[in-house]
Structure formats: structure tokens, C-alpha cells
Design a protein around this motif. Structure first.
Motif, PDB file in Angstrom:
ATOM      1  N   LEU A 105     -20.159  50.859 -22.758  1.00 35.71           N
ATOM      2  CA  LEU A 105     -21.557  51.224 -22.452  1.00 35.71           C
ATOM      3  C   LEU A 105     -21.692  51.680 -21.006  1.00 35.71           C
ATOM      4  O   LEU A 105     -22.377  52.660 -20.706  1.00 35.71           O
ATOM      5  CB  LEU A 105     -22.482  50.022 -22.719  1.00 35.71           C
ATOM      6  N   ILE A 106     -21.029  50.942 -20.113  1.00 36.38           N
ATOM      7  CA  ILE A 106     -21.103  51.290 -18.689  1.00 36.38           C
ATOM      8  C   ILE A 106     -20.486  52.656 -18.448  1.00 36.38           C
ATOM      9  O   ILE A 106     -20.957  53.446 -17.627  1.00 36.38           O
ATOM     10  CB  ILE A 106     -20.403  50.222 -17.832  1.00 36.38           C
ATOM     11  N   SER A 107     -19.437  52.960 -19.227  1.00 35.53           N
ATOM     12  CA  SER A 107     -18.752  54.236 -19.038  1.00 35.53           C
ATOM     13  C   SER A 107     -19.537  55.382 -19.648  1.00 35.53           C
ATOM     14  O   SER A 107     -19.513  56.504 -19.139  1.00 35.53           O
ATOM     15  CB  SER A 107     -17.351  54.180 -19.671  1.00 35.53           C
TER      16      SER A 107
ATOM     17  N   THR B 293     -23.527  50.664 -12.342  1.00 35.85           N
ATOM     18  CA  THR B 293     -22.209  50.109 -12.052  1.00 35.85           C
ATOM     19  C   THR B 293     -22.146  48.658 -12.513  1.00 35.85           C
ATOM     20  O   THR B 293     -23.185  48.002 -12.673  1.00 35.85           O
ATOM     21  CB  THR B 293     -21.907  50.184 -10.543  1.00 35.85           C
ATOM     22  N   PRO B 294     -20.932  48.110 -12.716  1.00 40.84           N
ATOM     23  CA  PRO B 294     -20.793  46.725 -13.182  1.00 40.84           C
ATOM     24  C   PRO B 294     -21.410  45.698 -12.231  1.00 40.84           C
ATOM     25  O   PRO B 294     -21.820  44.618 -12.653  1.00 40.84           O
ATOM     26  CB  PRO B 294     -19.275  46.550 -13.286  1.00 40.84           C
TER      27      PRO B 294
ATOM     28  N   GLN C 239     -28.416  48.376  -4.419  1.00 38.92           N
ATOM     29  CA  GLN C 239     -29.066  48.142  -5.700  1.00 38.92           C
ATOM     30  C   GLN C 239     -29.728  49.413  -6.246  1.00 38.92           C
ATOM     31  O   GLN C 239     -29.728  49.659  -7.439  1.00 38.92           O
ATOM     32  CB  GLN C 239     -30.124  47.032  -5.566  1.00 38.92           C
ATOM     33  N   LEU C 240     -30.275  50.239  -5.333  1.00 41.59           N
ATOM     34  CA  LEU C 240     -30.812  51.540  -5.725  1.00 41.59           C
ATOM     35  C   LEU C 240     -30.373  52.549  -4.679  1.00 41.59           C
ATOM     36  O   LEU C 240     -30.745  52.440  -3.511  1.00 41.59           O
ATOM     37  CB  LEU C 240     -32.343  51.504  -5.825  1.00 41.59           C
ATOM     38  N   ASP C 241     -29.574  53.494  -5.059  1.00 44.33           N
ATOM     39  CA  ASP C 241     -29.029  54.500  -4.150  1.00 44.33           C
ATOM     40  C   ASP C 241     -29.480  55.869  -4.648  1.00 44.33           C
ATOM     41  O   ASP C 241     -29.059  56.332  -5.713  1.00 44.33           O
ATOM     42  CB  ASP C 241     -27.502  54.403  -4.124  1.00 44.33           C
ATOM     43  N   VAL C 242     -30.354  56.523  -3.870  1.00 45.87           N
ATOM     44  CA  VAL C 242     -30.890  57.823  -4.261  1.00 45.87           C
ATOM     45  C   VAL C 242     -30.306  58.887  -3.347  1.00 45.87           C
ATOM     46  O   VAL C 242     -30.478  58.831  -2.129  1.00 45.87           O
ATOM     47  CB  VAL C 242     -32.433  57.844  -4.165  1.00 45.87           C
ATOM     48  N   ASN C 243     -29.621  59.838  -3.920  1.00 44.44           N
ATOM     49  CA  ASN C 243     -29.068  60.957  -3.159  1.00 44.44           C
ATOM     50  C   ASN C 243     -30.042  62.122  -3.258  1.00 44.44           C
ATOM     51  O   ASN C 243     -29.924  62.992  -4.105  1.00 44.44           O
ATOM     52  CB  ASN C 243     -27.693  61.347  -3.710  1.00 44.44           C
TER      53      ASN C 243
END
Length: 267
Positions: free
Chosen positions: A12-14, A26-27, A41-45
Motif C-alpha cells: 500500500l505504501i508503495s 512514508t512509513p 510530517q507535512l512537506d510541501v514543495n
């Protein structure tokens, strides 16, 4: 059985990232948007904005998502769907250096497109307050009126010198003019005013080494109240004027008597 669950979670993660496009899970519980390797926890590019709102918000770099070190937090100011019929505000952090503000507070009036700088802090420490201070020229550059509900010390914080002083300056004040209120000594010209004789004035000076009503040098060492002292000086000028008028009358009388005496002697 546990291995089966672990395999399912791994799959599922993949698979989820490809299902959700640019969203990555991510795990360790991190979520990335437009990035496959989130670092929090939240990374917005990219930019963040809340659209289709009465007052849209945005958190983005001004230069089209580049790596330029400039960040703008905006409420209905420059958001893509900003409602320009209402006011807008923004706070900006800018690390480009030079003449760019380090921090900037902006306001956009209703029915205007461009914001106006209300406060700006420069990299050199200069702080500007008021419209027109986007490039402050001093440590504190204020455009407009100021109201200080308290006391101000320049060059000193020793306010115990005078409990009533609103402004205490340790140094020279350079100004084109000073206006003081209630400076008048017209009571000298009242008929009831008792003008000392010059003999009395001479006696007072010999005994006290200063003019009557004027404080001695020892009393003025810590300063004088300008309006009060100017009133005293004006009083002395008006008294001198009365003395001169009186002397002029006496001189005129003497000259008249001399003319009479000259005429008598000629006969």
C-alpha cells in the motif's frame, strides 16, 4: 499472518504515491506534496494557498515558486483569487539582502491592486513605521504623527531627574525654533505694580549678587523652566523700559531748566 499484513502495508505504501499523484506517504508518518522524499510530517514543495474563499490565503515565494529566499504570508492580498473589493494584508520575509527589507508588513486598501508598506525592518537594523517608510533611513524612521503614552529619554534612562519631565535629553538639542506658552509680564504696566527705585535695586544687588525676583546661580545649576524664566526676563525688560521712560522725563525736564537758565544768564 503477520508477514502477510506487513507485505500488504508495504504494498500500500508503495502503491499509494502513484495513486495519489504528487502525494507521498512514508512509513515514518511523513506526508509529501510534490515531493517523494518528505522531511517532516507535512512537506510541501511549492506554494500553499486557500482558494475559493471570501478572504483567500497564501503562503508562497513571490517569484513563481523559485528557490529565491523570499516568503510571503498573504490574506486576500496577492492570492490568485484575491477579492480586491475588500482589503488585504501580507507579511513578508526576504533574505535577498541589499536594499530589500528583511521583514515587511503590507496593507492593501479596498479596490486597489498593489499593497502599501506600513512597517519595514532592514538588514542594517533600521525600522520604518508608516506609509512611505519601505526604505527607512535611520534606526527608527517614522512618517506621520506619533503618540507616546509615557516618558522618553534620549541619551539617558535616568527619569528620576524630574518626575514631571516627559522628555529628558542628555546632550544638545538643535532646532530652528521653540514655542512656549504663557510667557507674559504685562502686569508690570499695571498702575498697581510697585516698581522698585533704582536705589533699592542697587542695594539688593550689592547684598544678593543677582537681580530681584531672578533666581541665584546656585538655584539654576540643575536647569530652569524655559517659559517661567523667559517670563522673568521679560519682566526685567519691562521694568527697564519704565526706568528709561522715567529717566527720559527727568532728562527732558533738566534740559528745559537748562534752556531757561541759559536765557536768564544771557540777559
Amino acid at each position: 499472518m503477520k508477514k502477510g499484513y506487513s507485505l500488504l502495508v508495504y504494498l500500500l505504501i508503495s502503491i499509494l504515491p502513484s495513486c495519489f499523484g504528487q502525494i507521498t506517504f512514508t512509513p515514518n508518518g511523513y506526508v509529501g506534496i510534490n515531493t517523494k522524499t518528505p522531511n517532516s510530517q507535512l512537506d510541501v514543495n511549492g506554494n500553499i494557498q486557500i482558494s475559493n474563499a471570501v478572504l483567500p490565503m497564501g503562503l508562497f515565494t513571490e517569484l513563481a515558486g523559485t528557490t529565491t529566499p523570499l516568503l510571503n504570508f498573504d490574506i486576500n492580498n496577492r492570492a490568485p483569487n484575491a477579492n480586491y473589493s475588500d482589503q488585504g494584508v501580507a507579511f513578508r520575509m526576504d533574505l535577498r539582502g541589499g536594499e530589500n527589507q528583511l521583514f515587511q508588513w503590507l496593507y492593501r486598501a479596498p479596490n486597489n491592486y498593489f499593497g502599501t508598506t506600513l512597517m519595514a525592518l532592514m538588514p542594517n537594523g533600521n525600522l520604518g513605521l508608516g506609509v512611505g517608510t519601505s526604505l527607512p533611513q535611520a534606526r527608527l524612521h517614522v512618517v506621520g504623527n506619533q503618540f507616546l503614552d509615557g516618558r522618553l529619554g534620549i541619551g539617558t534612562n535616568n527619569f528620576s531627574q524630574d518626575a514631571n519631565a516627559k522628555l529628558i535629553v542628555d546632550g544638545i538639542i538643535l532646532t530652528e525654533d521653540i514655542v512656549t506658552k504663557n510667557v507674559s509680564a504685562d502686569h508690570v504696566f499695571n498702575a498697581a505694580y510697585k516698581l522698585r527705585s533704582l536705589t533699592e535695586v542697587e542695594k539688593y544687588i550689592n547684598q544678593n549678587k543677582h537681580l530681584p525676583d531672578v533666581p541665584a546661580a546656585s538655584e539654576t545649576e540643575k536647569g530652569v523652566r524655559l517659559a517661567e524664566f523667559n517670563t522673568l526676563l521679560l519682566q526685567k525688560i519691562e521694568e527697564l523700559t519704565l526706568y528709561i521712560i522715567d529717566l527720559d522725563k527727568k532728562l527732558a525736564l533738566i534740559q528745559k531748566e537748562n534752556e531757561v537758565l541759559k536765557t536768564t544768564l544771557k540777559k
